[in-house]
Design a protein around this motif. Structure first.
Motif, PDB file in Angstrom:
ATOM      1  N   TYR A 189      -6.941  71.503 -28.416  1.00  0.00           N
ATOM      2  CA  TYR A 189      -6.338  72.724 -28.525  1.00  0.00           C
ATOM      3  C   TYR A 189      -5.408  72.783 -27.312  1.00  0.00           C
ATOM      4  CZ  TYR A 189      -5.251  77.688 -28.921  1.00  0.00           C
ATOM      5  OH  TYR A 189      -4.742  78.844 -28.667  1.00  0.00           O
TER       6      TYR A 189
ATOM      7  N   LYS B  26      -2.675  70.990 -27.041  1.00  0.00           N
ATOM      8  CA  LYS B  26      -1.494  71.421 -28.133  1.00  0.00           C
ATOM      9  C   LYS B  26      -1.582  70.065 -29.282  1.00  0.00           C
ATOM     10  CE  LYS B  26       1.362  74.321 -25.444  1.00  0.00           C
ATOM     11  NZ  LYS B  26       0.532  75.529 -25.632  1.00  0.00           N
TER      12      LYS B  26
ATOM     13  N   SER C 198      -3.819  72.921 -33.879  1.00  0.00           N
ATOM     14  CA  SER C 198      -3.651  74.563 -33.765  1.00  0.00           C
ATOM     15  C   SER C 198      -4.881  75.214 -33.575  1.00  0.00           C
ATOM     16  CB  SER C 198      -2.931  74.851 -35.210  1.00  0.00           C
ATOM     17  OG  SER C 198      -3.853  74.862 -36.240  1.00  0.00           O
ATOM     18  N   LYS C 199      -4.810  76.466 -33.456  1.00  0.00           N
ATOM     19  CA  LYS C 199      -5.969  77.247 -33.174  1.00  0.00           C
ATOM     20  C   LYS C 199      -6.931  77.177 -34.543  1.00  0.00           C
ATOM     21  CE  LYS C 199      -7.695  81.814 -31.848  1.00  0.00           C
ATOM     22  NZ  LYS C 199      -7.417  83.140 -31.515  1.00  0.00           N
ATOM     23  N   GLU C 200      -6.170  77.108 -35.755  1.00  0.00           N
ATOM     24  CA  GLU C 200      -6.839  77.270 -36.884  1.00  0.00           C
ATOM     25  C   GLU C 200      -7.537  75.966 -37.113  1.00  0.00           C
ATOM     26  OE1 GLU C 200      -3.764  78.286 -36.433  1.00  0.00           O
ATOM     27  OE2 GLU C 200      -4.033  80.523 -36.676  1.00  0.00           O
ATOM     28  N   GLU C 201      -6.883  74.813 -36.852  1.00  0.00           N
ATOM     29  CA  GLU C 201      -7.287  73.578 -37.172  1.00  0.00           C
ATOM     30  C   GLU C 201      -8.507  73.507 -36.028  1.00  0.00           C
ATOM     31  OE1 GLU C 201      -4.088  70.371 -37.932  1.00  0.00           O
ATOM     32  OE2 GLU C 201      -3.739  71.440 -35.880  1.00  0.00           O
TER      33      GLU C 201
END
Length: 65
Positions: A10, A13, A16-19
């Protein structure tokens, strides 16, 4: 320990935060399932239901003496 991999990805990058949260939750679930299966194979472990606290107290007293 599982968290470091996904937090690192994360922060780089690459996720994503959701992933990150989804994959971390998925891996924690599977890790805990593997642990549970490993412990269940050990015949020396005595399992109790949550409402059996009096049995737990009796067993614990044997070890505390």
């Amino acid at each position: 320990g599982l968290e470091y991999r996904y937090i690192g990805l994360y922060l780089q990058k690459k996720l994503s935060k959701e992933e990150m949260l989804f994959k971390l939750e998925w891996d924690i679930f599977h890790f805990s399932k593997r642990q549970t299966m490993w412990f269940k194979r050990n015949k020396d472990i005595h399992w109790f239901e949550l409402d059996e606290y009096t049995k737990v107290e009796k067993v614990a007293q044997k070890f505390l003496k």
